[in-house]
Write an enzyme that holds these catalytic residues in place. Structure first.
Site, PDB file in Angstrom:
ATOM      1  N   GLY A  14       0.794  -1.236   0.000  1.00 30.17           N
ATOM      2  CA  GLY A  14       0.000   0.000   0.000  1.00 30.17           C
ATOM      3  C   GLY A  14       0.821   1.277   0.000  1.00 30.17           C
ATOM      4  N   SER A  15       2.047   1.221  -0.549  1.00 26.05           N
ATOM      5  CA  SER A  15       2.840   2.468  -0.573  1.00 26.05           C
ATOM      6  C   SER A  15       2.212   3.490  -1.529  1.00 26.05           C
ATOM      7  CB  SER A  15       4.305   2.188  -0.932  1.00 26.05           C
ATOM      8  OG  SER A  15       4.417   1.747  -2.259  1.00 26.05           O
ATOM      9  N   ARG A  67     -14.534 -16.024 -10.112  1.00 28.79           N
ATOM     10  CA  ARG A  67     -14.123 -14.621 -10.234  1.00 28.79           C
ATOM     11  C   ARG A  67     -15.359 -13.714 -10.215  1.00 28.79           C
ATOM     12  NH1 ARG A  67      -9.051 -13.222 -11.559  1.00 28.79           N
ATOM     13  NH2 ARG A  67      -8.186 -15.052 -12.518  1.00 28.79           N
ATOM     14  N   MET A  92      -3.922  -7.114  -6.890  1.00 30.12           N
ATOM     15  CA  MET A  92      -3.372  -8.146  -7.760  1.00 30.12           C
ATOM     16  C   MET A  92      -4.415  -9.202  -8.153  1.00 30.12           C
ATOM     17  SD  MET A  92      -0.505  -6.775  -8.086  1.00 30.12           S
ATOM     18  CE  MET A  92       0.558  -7.950  -8.920  1.00 30.12           C
ATOM     19  N   LEU A  95      -9.825  -8.552 -13.068  1.00 31.75           N
ATOM     20  CA  LEU A  95     -11.235  -8.223 -12.848  1.00 31.75           C
ATOM     21  C   LEU A  95     -12.081  -8.648 -14.051  1.00 31.75           C
ATOM     22  CD1 LEU A  95     -10.386  -4.776 -11.335  1.00 31.75           C
ATOM     23  CD2 LEU A  95     -11.541  -6.621 -10.099  1.00 31.75           C
ATOM     24  N   ASN A 109      -5.676   2.308 -12.705  1.00 34.64           N
ATOM     25  CA  ASN A 109      -4.701   1.348 -12.182  1.00 34.64           C
ATOM     26  C   ASN A 109      -3.305   1.906 -12.401  1.00 34.64           C
ATOM     27  OD1 ASN A 109      -3.658  -1.193 -11.258  1.00 34.64           O
ATOM     28  ND2 ASN A 109      -3.258  -1.764 -13.388  1.00 34.64           N
ATOM     29  N   HIS A 111       0.491   0.436 -13.185  1.00 38.61           N
ATOM     30  CA  HIS A 111       1.158  -0.794 -13.607  1.00 38.61           C
ATOM     31  C   HIS A 111       2.657  -0.514 -13.702  1.00 38.61           C
ATOM     32  CE1 HIS A 111       1.646  -4.690 -15.443  1.00 38.61           C
ATOM     33  NE2 HIS A 111       2.440  -4.111 -16.335  1.00 38.61           N
ATOM     34  N   SER A 138       3.050   3.127 -15.389  1.00 38.61           N
ATOM     35  CA  SER A 138       1.988   3.784 -16.160  1.00 38.61           C
ATOM     36  C   SER A 138       0.706   3.812 -15.338  1.00 38.61           C
ATOM     37  CB  SER A 138       1.689   3.003 -17.439  1.00 38.61           C
ATOM     38  OG  SER A 138       2.856   2.756 -18.191  1.00 38.61           O
ATOM     39  N   THR A 143      -9.706  -1.258 -18.620  1.00 36.29           N
ATOM     40  CA  THR A 143     -10.667  -1.776 -19.596  1.00 36.29           C
ATOM     41  C   THR A 143     -10.629  -3.309 -19.484  1.00 36.29           C
ATOM     42  OG1 THR A 143      -8.905  -1.672 -21.238  1.00 36.29           O
ATOM     43  CG2 THR A 143     -10.469   0.152 -21.233  1.00 36.29           C
ATOM     44  N   GLU A 145      -9.600  -5.692 -21.253  1.00 36.12           N
ATOM     45  CA  GLU A 145      -8.335  -6.364 -21.600  1.00 36.12           C
ATOM     46  C   GLU A 145      -7.241  -5.958 -20.611  1.00 36.12           C
ATOM     47  OE1 GLU A 145      -5.247  -6.830 -25.302  1.00 36.12           O
ATOM     48  OE2 GLU A 145      -7.090  -5.710 -25.619  1.00 36.12           O
ATOM     49  N   ASP A 147      -4.317  -4.634 -18.612  1.00 36.74           N
ATOM     50  CA  ASP A 147      -3.275  -3.608 -18.777  1.00 36.74           C
ATOM     51  C   ASP A 147      -3.280  -2.972 -20.170  1.00 36.74           C
ATOM     52  OD1 ASP A 147      -2.439  -4.233 -16.181  1.00 36.74           O
ATOM     53  OD2 ASP A 147      -1.036  -5.747 -16.895  1.00 36.74           O
ATOM     54  N   GLU A 176       6.326   6.063  -9.092  1.00 37.21           N
ATOM     55  CA  GLU A 176       4.885   5.782  -8.935  1.00 37.21           C
ATOM     56  C   GLU A 176       4.260   6.728  -7.912  1.00 37.21           C
ATOM     57  OE1 GLU A 176       4.335   1.059 -10.027  1.00 37.21           O
ATOM     58  OE2 GLU A 176       4.422   1.601  -7.919  1.00 37.21           O
TER      59      GLU A 176
HETATM   60  C1  GAR Z   1       3.182  -1.273  -7.548  1.00 34.55           C
HETATM   61  O1  GAR Z   1       4.499  -1.307  -8.048  1.00 34.55           O
HETATM   62  C2  GAR Z   1       2.185  -1.371  -8.668  1.00 34.55           C
HETATM   63  O2  GAR Z   1       2.637  -0.783  -9.855  1.00 34.55           O
HETATM   64  C3  GAR Z   1       2.055  -2.867  -8.834  1.00 34.55           C
HETATM   65  O3  GAR Z   1       2.088  -3.376  -7.539  1.00 34.55           O
HETATM   66  C4  GAR Z   1       2.891  -2.524  -6.715  1.00 34.55           C
HETATM   67  C5  GAR Z   1       2.126  -2.225  -5.448  1.00 34.55           C
HETATM   68  O4  GAR Z   1       2.920  -1.550  -4.532  1.00 34.55           O
HETATM   69  N1  GAR Z   1       0.850  -3.196  -9.495  1.00 34.55           N
HETATM   70  C6  GAR Z   1       0.740  -4.218 -10.333  1.00 34.55           C
HETATM   71  O5  GAR Z   1       1.647  -4.972 -10.596  1.00 34.55           O
HETATM   72  C7  GAR Z   1      -0.651  -4.389 -10.946  1.00 34.55           C
HETATM   73  N2  GAR Z   1      -0.601  -5.295 -12.023  1.00 34.55           N
HETATM   74  P1  GAR Z   1       2.270  -0.886  -3.248  1.00 34.55           P
HETATM   75  O6  GAR Z   1       1.373  -1.957  -2.614  1.00 34.55           O
HETATM   76  O7  GAR Z   1       3.426  -0.554  -2.371  1.00 34.55           O
HETATM   77  O8  GAR Z   1       1.496   0.303  -3.686  1.00 34.55           O
END
Ligand code: GAR
Length: 217
Positions: A14-15, A67, A92, A95, A109, A111, A138, A143, A145, A147, A176
Site C-alpha cells: 500500500g505504498s 471470479r 493483484m 477483474l 490502475n 502498472h 503507467s 478496460t 483487456e 493492462d 509511482e
Molecule cells: C506497484 O508497483 C504497482 O505498480 C504494482 O504493484 C505494486 C504495489 O505496490 N501493481 C501491479 O503490478 C498491478 N498489475 P504498493 O502496494 O506498495 O502500492
C-alpha cells in the site's frame, strides 16, 4: 467543487495508497478516501488506512468459487460508498468485464512498466532480461483487456547497468508515488475524461501519455 469520494483497492504494502493519502492531506486535493478494500487479510496497506482513519474491508477472493462471485461481492461493498473514482493500488486480481464496465471511466490502475510494454507480472525482471535502458510505471484507465486501457501518465526511470530487480523496483516505486497522486488530482479536478478508450484532458485529446522522469536517477 464538491469533495470527491475515492475507494482504493489493494493487495499488499500500500505504498501507493500512502502516497495518495499524503497528497490529499498536503496538496489540497479535494477528495476523501472513503474506503480501502483488500483481498488479502494481512496487507500492510490496511494498517496504513487504519492509521489514516479510513474504513477498511477485507474481501478474501479464496472464499469465492468464481471470479464473477468475488467481483459481485466487491462491487456490492464499493457501491455502498458511491465513489467518484476507484483506484487500484497494487490490487493483484484480474477483474471481470462486468466489474470493469460497471466503473468505466472512473477506474484507474498503476502498472509497473511503460505500457504497452510488459503487461502482466514480473515486469522488472523482464525489463532487465531484455536489457531495456529505460523502464517505469503507467497510470491507465482499466478496460476489460488486461493492462490495455488508455494511459494517462507515465513515470520513466533509467535502467542502470548495476540494477537488479530490487533496486529497479525501488526507483519505479519512487516515480509511482509521484505520478499516481497527479493522476488522481486530474480526475478529482474533473480535468480528465475517457471517451471511446481515448483520454481527453481539459477537452483536448491526449495523443501521448504525460511523462515524468525520476530526478537524480
Ligand atoms: C506497484 O508497483 C504497482 O505498480 C504494482 O504493484 C505494486 C504495489 O505496490 N501493481 C501491479 O503490478 C498491478 N498489475 P504498493 O502496494 O506498495 O502500492
Amino acid at each position: 467543487m464538491l469533495n470527491k469520494h475515492i475507494v482504493v483497492l489493494i493487495s499488499g504494502n500500500g505504498s501507493n495508497l500512502q502516497a495518495i493519502i499524503d497528497a490529499i492531506n498536503t496538496h489540497n486535493i479535494k477528495a476523501t478516501i472513503t474506503a480501502v478494500i483488500s483481498n488479502q487479510a494481512n496487507a500492510y496497506g490496511l494498517k496504513r488506512a487504519n492509521l489514516a482513519g479510513i474504513e477498511t474491508h477485507i474481501i478474501d477472493h479464496t472464499h469465492y468459487a468464481t471470479r464473477k462471485l468475488f467481483d459481485q461481492s466487491l462491487m456490492k461493498v464499493i457501491d455502498q460508498y458511491h465513489p467518484d473514482i476507484i483506484v487500484l493500488a497494487g490490487f493483484m486480481r484480474i477483474l471481470t468485464s462486468d466489474f470493469v464496465m460497471h466503473y468505466s471511466g472512473k477506474l484507474i490502475n498503476i502498472h509497473p512498466s511503460l505500457l504497452p510494454l510488459y503487461r502482466g507480472l514480473n515486469t522488472h525482471k523482464r525489463a532487465l532480461e531484455d536489457g531495456a535502458t529505460q523502464h517505469g510505471a503507467s497510470v491507465h484507465f482499466v478496460t476489460p483487456e488486461l493492462d490495455a486501457g488508455a494511459v494517462l501518465i507515465q513515470g520513466l526511470v533509467v535502467v542502470k547497468k548495476s540494477d537488479n530487480e530490487k533496486t529497479l523496483s525501488n526507483r519505479v516505486h519512487q516515480i509511482e508515488h509521484i505520478i499516481y497522486p497527479q493522476a488522481v488530482k486530474l480526475l478529482v479536478n474533473n480535468q480528465v475524461e475517457l471517451k471511446a478508450n481515448r483520454i481527453y484532458i481539459n477537452n483536448q485529446y491526449l495523443q501521448q501519455p504525460k511523462q515524468y522522469r525520476l530526478e537524480n536517477n
